[in-house]
Design a protein around this motif. Structure first.
Motif, PDB file in Angstrom:
ATOM      1  N   GLU A 236     -28.499 -12.428 -35.719  1.00  0.00           N
ATOM      2  CA  GLU A 236     -28.257 -11.547 -34.564  1.00  0.00           C
ATOM      3  C   GLU A 236     -27.406 -12.261 -33.521  1.00  0.00           C
ATOM      4  O   GLU A 236     -26.545 -11.644 -32.872  1.00  0.00           O
ATOM      5  CB  GLU A 236     -29.587 -11.095 -33.959  1.00  0.00           C
ATOM      6  N   GLU A 237     -27.625 -13.553 -33.362  1.00  0.00           N
ATOM      7  CA  GLU A 237     -26.830 -14.323 -32.402  1.00  0.00           C
ATOM      8  C   GLU A 237     -25.371 -14.399 -32.839  1.00  0.00           C
ATOM      9  O   GLU A 237     -24.461 -14.267 -32.015  1.00  0.00           O
ATOM     10  CB  GLU A 237     -27.398 -15.731 -32.238  1.00  0.00           C
ATOM     11  N   ARG A 238     -25.131 -14.614 -34.126  1.00  0.00           N
ATOM     12  CA  ARG A 238     -23.756 -14.649 -34.624  1.00  0.00           C
ATOM     13  C   ARG A 238     -23.058 -13.311 -34.400  1.00  0.00           C
ATOM     14  O   ARG A 238     -21.887 -13.257 -34.006  1.00  0.00           O
ATOM     15  CB  ARG A 238     -23.737 -15.023 -36.114  1.00  0.00           C
ATOM     16  N   ARG A 239     -23.800 -12.229 -34.651  1.00  0.00           N
ATOM     17  CA  ARG A 239     -23.221 -10.907 -34.432  1.00  0.00           C
ATOM     18  C   ARG A 239     -22.892 -10.695 -32.961  1.00  0.00           C
ATOM     19  O   ARG A 239     -21.805 -10.207 -32.610  1.00  0.00           O
ATOM     20  CB  ARG A 239     -24.203  -9.832 -34.906  1.00  0.00           C
ATOM     21  N   ALA A 240     -23.821 -11.082 -32.061  1.00  0.00           N
ATOM     22  CA  ALA A 240     -23.603 -10.921 -30.624  1.00  0.00           C
ATOM     23  C   ALA A 240     -22.463 -11.818 -30.140  1.00  0.00           C
ATOM     24  O   ALA A 240     -21.668 -11.427 -29.276  1.00  0.00           O
ATOM     25  CB  ALA A 240     -24.887 -11.249 -29.864  1.00  0.00           C
ATOM     26  N   ASP A 241     -22.358 -13.015 -30.714  1.00  0.00           N
ATOM     27  CA  ASP A 241     -21.293 -13.930 -30.314  1.00  0.00           C
ATOM     28  C   ASP A 241     -19.929 -13.369 -30.671  1.00  0.00           C
ATOM     29  O   ASP A 241     -18.967 -13.479 -29.894  1.00  0.00           O
ATOM     30  CB  ASP A 241     -21.510 -15.289 -30.988  1.00  0.00           C
ATOM     31  N   GLN A 242     -19.816 -12.745 -31.827  1.00  0.00           N
ATOM     32  CA  GLN A 242     -18.544 -12.151 -32.214  1.00  0.00           C
ATOM     33  C   GLN A 242     -18.184 -10.992 -31.296  1.00  0.00           C
ATOM     34  O   GLN A 242     -17.027 -10.843 -30.880  1.00  0.00           O
ATOM     35  CB  GLN A 242     -18.608 -11.660 -33.671  1.00  0.00           C
ATOM     36  N   GLN A 243     -19.179 -10.177 -30.941  1.00  0.00           N
ATOM     37  CA  GLN A 243     -18.933  -9.067 -30.020  1.00  0.00           C
ATOM     38  C   GLN A 243     -18.491  -9.591 -28.651  1.00  0.00           C
ATOM     39  O   GLN A 243     -17.567  -9.050 -28.028  1.00  0.00           O
ATOM     40  CB  GLN A 243     -20.193  -8.213 -29.872  1.00  0.00           C
ATOM     41  N   LEU A 244     -19.144 -10.657 -28.193  1.00  0.00           N
ATOM     42  CA  LEU A 244     -18.790 -11.232 -26.901  1.00  0.00           C
ATOM     43  C   LEU A 244     -17.387 -11.815 -26.939  1.00  0.00           C
ATOM     44  O   LEU A 244     -16.599 -11.614 -26.004  1.00  0.00           O
ATOM     45  CB  LEU A 244     -19.808 -12.305 -26.507  1.00  0.00           C
TER      46      LEU A 244
END
Length: 319
Positions: A236-244
């Motif tokens: 989930e963190e990797r996904r959020a980091d890409q969105q950010l």
């Protein structure tokens, strides 16, 4: 020297206030672009809380070579003779403060004295003076504020320009700012303005996103293996980091250091804990003014940040 100023704007007009500008004629030396902060106003009620706001405003004015105005509003929800007496008492205090700033800090300031509703008086003065930043003292909530909101909340909810609440000890310029970003339009607007605000030009910017891992609690309650829970949160963190990262590239903040933090409980404490851990002296949040009053008076993230932050808080309206 005292001169009359006209009231501008619907909010200011509704207060039916008298405005006087007490002039200490000022010079503003510009070296290059002063981005979005050519004129800073600071609201003062002569209390220790507003002294903190005044000191922060002086630091910012020196840092950006912006014009500085002091604003004091006398509440007119009282007998007129009390309004007149308080206006008379405030005038020499404002003049003395402006002279002291000139002599000690080398900044020529002007002072505006008004009577009316405090929050609309501040906004009216900001509009008249062409201010692009309002500085207020720390958040203080009283019993009646539970129904109508504090002066800070109401000012922020309606302001068309950024508002800085000076909660931290103003010992020097902000060295590091944590910009709290969601994936909504208010965050995008705040992020775009961060690039242009003069007060942030020499500040290290951290772009922080509090991400949610909705299945984490369920997995723990189901007694899932810790490694499985950690793997899920990491994904989930990797996904959020890409969105950010995509958002920062879109709004021109690609140089900011990204900080990801899973939400633990509520969002506001997560933001503030991250700011403390990162030694950020300033927290930057955005708000959507189309729902600004509802959000600020009914428990928004921004309100909670304002109420509990030990660092300064800069609130940027979407417009």
């Amino acid at each position: 020297m005292v001169k009359e100023a006209h009231t501008v704007g619907a909010l200011a007009q509704s207060s039916r206030r008298m405005v006087q500008t007490i002039g200490v004629e000022g010079k503003v030396t510009a070296t290059g672009r002063i981005a979005m902060d050519p004129h800073i106003i600071v609201a003062t009620d002569f209390s220790p809380r507003s002294d903190r706001a005044l000191r922060r405003a002086i630091i910012l004015a020196k840092q950006t070579e912006a014009a500085l105005s002091l604003v004091h509003i006398v509440d007119n929800d009282q007998p007129q003779y009390l309004v007149d007496a308080q206006m008379a008492a405030a005038r020499p205090l404002l003049e003395e403060t402006a002279r002291a700033i000139d002599q000690i800090d080398g900044i020529s300031a002007q002072a505006t004295l008004a009577s009316g509703d405090v929050f609309s008086g501040i906004l009216g003065a900001a509009e008249e003076l062409g201010a692009s930043l309002i500085v207020l003292g720390p958040h203080r909530r009283q019993l009646r504020d539970a129904f109508i909101g504090t002066t800070a909340e109401r000012t922020i909810a309606h302001s068309r320009v950024p508002v800085l609440m000076a909660a931290g000890v103003p010992s020097g310029p902000h060295g590091r700012a944590l910009v709290a970003l969601d994936m909504d339009e208010a965050s995008k607007a705040a992020g775009k303005l961060v690039r242009e605000l003069a007060i942030l030009q020499k500040v290290e910017i951290l772009a922080m996103h509090a991400f949610d891992a909705p299945a984490q609690g369920m997995m723990k309650r189901a007694l899932s293996e810790p490694e499985a829970v950690d793997h899920y949160v990491a994904s989930e963190e990797r996904r959020a980091d890409q969105q950010l990262q995509d958002m920062l590239n879109d709004i021109g903040m690609h140089a900011a250091r990204r900080v990801l933090q899973p939400i633990s409980g509520k969002v506001a404490p997560t933001i503030l804990a991250t700011a403390s851990r990162e030694n950020a002296a300033l927290v930057v949040v955005g708000t959507n003014q189309r729902t600004g009053l509802r959000r600020f008076l009914l428990g928004s993230v921004a309100e909670e940040v304002l109420a509990d932050s030990e660092a300064d808080v800069l609130v940027i309206p979407q417009g």
